[in-house]
Design a protein around this motif. Structure first.
Motif, PDB file in Angstrom:
ATOM      1  N   ILE A   3       4.569   0.441  18.280  1.00  0.00           N
ATOM      2  CA  ILE A   3       4.522  -0.736  17.500  1.00  0.00           C
ATOM      3  C   ILE A   3       5.359  -0.787  16.334  1.00  0.00           C
ATOM      4  O   ILE A   3       5.027   0.033  15.442  1.00  0.00           O
ATOM      5  CB  ILE A   3       3.201  -1.434  17.058  1.00  0.00           C
ATOM      6  N   SER A   4       6.223  -1.486  15.961  1.00  0.00           N
ATOM      7  CA  SER A   4       7.164  -1.332  14.637  1.00  0.00           C
ATOM      8  C   SER A   4       6.526  -2.530  13.778  1.00  0.00           C
ATOM      9  O   SER A   4       6.202  -3.686  14.022  1.00  0.00           O
ATOM     10  CB  SER A   4       8.531  -1.779  14.808  1.00  0.00           C
ATOM     11  N   GLY A   5       6.328  -2.092  12.314  1.00  0.00           N
ATOM     12  CA  GLY A   5       5.604  -3.001  11.535  1.00  0.00           C
ATOM     13  C   GLY A   5       5.687  -2.484  10.015  1.00  0.00           C
ATOM     14  O   GLY A   5       6.119  -1.206   9.732  1.00  0.00           O
ATOM     15  N   PHE A   6       4.811  -3.088   9.320  1.00  0.00           N
ATOM     16  CA  PHE A   6       4.552  -2.632   8.030  1.00  0.00           C
ATOM     17  C   PHE A   6       3.126  -2.679   7.576  1.00  0.00           C
ATOM     18  O   PHE A   6       2.614  -3.558   8.027  1.00  0.00           O
ATOM     19  CB  PHE A   6       5.589  -3.938   6.916  1.00  0.00           C
ATOM     20  N   MET A   7       2.563  -1.721   6.791  1.00  0.00           N
ATOM     21  CA  MET A   7       1.356  -1.620   6.620  1.00  0.00           C
ATOM     22  C   MET A   7       1.102  -2.127   5.188  1.00  0.00           C
ATOM     23  O   MET A   7       1.885  -2.028   4.035  1.00  0.00           O
ATOM     24  CB  MET A   7       1.009  -0.116   6.198  1.00  0.00           C
ATOM     25  N   VAL A   8       0.101  -3.036   5.299  1.00  0.00           N
ATOM     26  CA  VAL A   8      -0.487  -3.687   3.879  1.00  0.00           C
ATOM     27  C   VAL A   8      -1.803  -3.005   3.572  1.00  0.00           C
ATOM     28  O   VAL A   8      -2.913  -3.402   4.455  1.00  0.00           O
ATOM     29  CB  VAL A   8      -0.360  -5.289   4.323  1.00  0.00           C
ATOM     30  N   PRO A   9      -1.937  -2.213   2.581  1.00  0.00           N
ATOM     31  CA  PRO A   9      -3.119  -1.566   2.474  1.00  0.00           C
ATOM     32  C   PRO A   9      -4.144  -2.680   1.910  1.00  0.00           C
ATOM     33  O   PRO A   9      -4.035  -3.658   1.084  1.00  0.00           O
ATOM     34  CB  PRO A   9      -2.915  -0.611   1.214  1.00  0.00           C
ATOM     35  N   LEU A  10      -5.469  -2.732   2.471  1.00  0.00           N
ATOM     36  CA  LEU A  10      -6.537  -3.488   2.059  1.00  0.00           C
ATOM     37  C   LEU A  10      -7.654  -2.948   1.423  1.00  0.00           C
ATOM     38  O   LEU A  10      -8.262  -3.454   0.586  1.00  0.00           O
ATOM     39  CB  LEU A  10      -6.999  -4.253   3.359  1.00  0.00           C
ATOM     40  N   GLU A  11      -7.871  -1.657   1.537  1.00  0.00           N
ATOM     41  CA  GLU A  11      -8.939  -1.072   0.920  1.00  0.00           C
ATOM     42  C   GLU A  11      -8.560   0.601   0.624  1.00  0.00           C
ATOM     43  O   GLU A  11      -8.035   1.161   1.593  1.00  0.00           O
ATOM     44  CB  GLU A  11     -10.188  -1.176   1.830  1.00  0.00           C
ATOM     45  N   SER A  66      -9.906   4.428  -0.949  1.00  0.00           N
ATOM     46  CA  SER A  66     -11.097   5.238  -1.137  1.00  0.00           C
ATOM     47  C   SER A  66     -11.149   5.815  -2.796  1.00  0.00           C
ATOM     48  O   SER A  66      -9.952   5.334  -3.326  1.00  0.00           O
ATOM     49  CB  SER A  66     -11.136   6.423  -0.298  1.00  0.00           C
ATOM     50  N   LEU A  67     -12.055   6.301  -3.232  1.00  0.00           N
ATOM     51  CA  LEU A  67     -11.893   6.575  -4.816  1.00  0.00           C
ATOM     52  C   LEU A  67     -10.835   7.540  -5.039  1.00  0.00           C
ATOM     53  O   LEU A  67     -10.383   7.754  -5.910  1.00  0.00           O
ATOM     54  CB  LEU A  67     -13.306   7.144  -5.028  1.00  0.00           C
ATOM     55  N   SER A  68     -10.393   8.513  -3.861  1.00  0.00           N
ATOM     56  CA  SER A  68      -9.477   9.256  -4.131  1.00  0.00           C
ATOM     57  C   SER A  68      -7.963   8.819  -3.960  1.00  0.00           C
ATOM     58  O   SER A  68      -6.931   9.391  -3.359  1.00  0.00           O
ATOM     59  CB  SER A  68      -9.674  10.720  -3.073  1.00  0.00           C
ATOM     60  N   ASN A  69      -7.947   7.542  -3.986  1.00  0.00           N
ATOM     61  CA  ASN A  69      -6.837   6.717  -3.668  1.00  0.00           C
ATOM     62  C   ASN A  69      -6.085   6.659  -2.104  1.00  0.00           C
ATOM     63  O   ASN A  69      -4.958   6.694  -1.808  1.00  0.00           O
ATOM     64  CB  ASN A  69      -5.593   6.948  -4.657  1.00  0.00           C
ATOM     65  N   ASN A  70      -6.900   7.187  -1.165  1.00  0.00           N
ATOM     66  CA  ASN A  70      -6.663   7.203   0.246  1.00  0.00           C
ATOM     67  C   ASN A  70      -6.740   5.788   0.846  1.00  0.00           C
ATOM     68  O   ASN A  70      -7.761   5.303   0.390  1.00  0.00           O
ATOM     69  CB  ASN A  70      -7.465   8.332   1.012  1.00  0.00           C
ATOM     70  N   ILE A  71      -5.829   5.434   1.639  1.00  0.00           N
ATOM     71  CA  ILE A  71      -6.111   4.145   2.312  1.00  0.00           C
ATOM     72  C   ILE A  71      -7.022   4.228   3.431  1.00  0.00           C
ATOM     73  O   ILE A  71      -6.921   5.061   4.279  1.00  0.00           O
ATOM     74  CB  ILE A  71      -4.736   3.729   3.005  1.00  0.00           C
ATOM     75  N   LYS A  72      -8.241   3.198   3.245  1.00  0.00           N
ATOM     76  CA  LYS A  72      -9.358   3.331   4.212  1.00  0.00           C
ATOM     77  C   LYS A  72      -9.001   2.152   5.276  1.00  0.00           C
ATOM     78  O   LYS A  72      -9.534   2.474   6.624  1.00  0.00           O
ATOM     79  CB  LYS A  72     -10.440   3.149   3.240  1.00  0.00           C
ATOM     80  N   GLU A  73      -8.670   1.256   4.945  1.00  0.00           N
ATOM     81  CA  GLU A  73      -8.331   0.043   5.713  1.00  0.00           C
ATOM     82  C   GLU A  73      -6.780  -0.681   5.288  1.00  0.00           C
ATOM     83  O   GLU A  73      -6.467  -0.660   4.218  1.00  0.00           O
ATOM     84  CB  GLU A  73      -9.398  -1.031   5.466  1.00  0.00           C
ATOM     85  N   PHE A  74      -6.162  -0.977   6.521  1.00  0.00           N
ATOM     86  CA  PHE A  74      -4.865  -1.799   6.272  1.00  0.00           C
ATOM     87  C   PHE A  74      -4.585  -2.757   7.416  1.00  0.00           C
ATOM     88  O   PHE A  74      -5.217  -2.762   8.461  1.00  0.00           O
ATOM     89  CB  PHE A  74      -3.742  -0.737   6.162  1.00  0.00           C
ATOM     90  N   MET A  75      -3.706  -3.492   7.003  1.00  0.00           N
ATOM     91  CA  MET A  75      -3.316  -4.604   7.997  1.00  0.00           C
ATOM     92  C   MET A  75      -1.762  -4.233   8.565  1.00  0.00           C
ATOM     93  O   MET A  75      -0.887  -3.968   7.600  1.00  0.00           O
ATOM     94  CB  MET A  75      -3.289  -5.899   7.431  1.00  0.00           C
TER      95      MET A  75
END
Length: 70
Positions: free
Chosen positions: A42-50, A52-61
């Motif tokens: 799947i080609s696409g672009f990540m949009v971070p939604l959430e 973590s405290l350490s600035n890691n992406i937990k959820e994305f669209m």
């Protein structure tokens, strides 16, 4: 002649099939269900939604176009 249009990129054809999924009911088309267990690209672009405290992406669209970010 080379083109940078998204339609020419590998993995973009799956977006039309993903549109057949109804996330509210969980129902999918037979075409989409036939892909169950199959590796796809799947080609696409990540949009971070959430984050973590350490600035890691937990959820994305994942969206098909960067214009969807605007």
């Amino acid at each position: 002649e080379s083109s940078s249009r998204m339609e020419d990129s590998p993995g973009t054809e799956i977006w039309d099939e993903l549109k057949q999924y109804d996330y509210k009911t969980g129902k999918a088309s037979s075409d989409l269900l036939n892909k169950n267990g199959t590796k796809i690209r799947i080609s696409g672009f990540m949009v971070p939604l959430e984050y973590s405290l350490s600035n890691n992406i937990k959820e994305f669209m994942l969206i098909p176009s960067p214009l969807g970010c605007m």
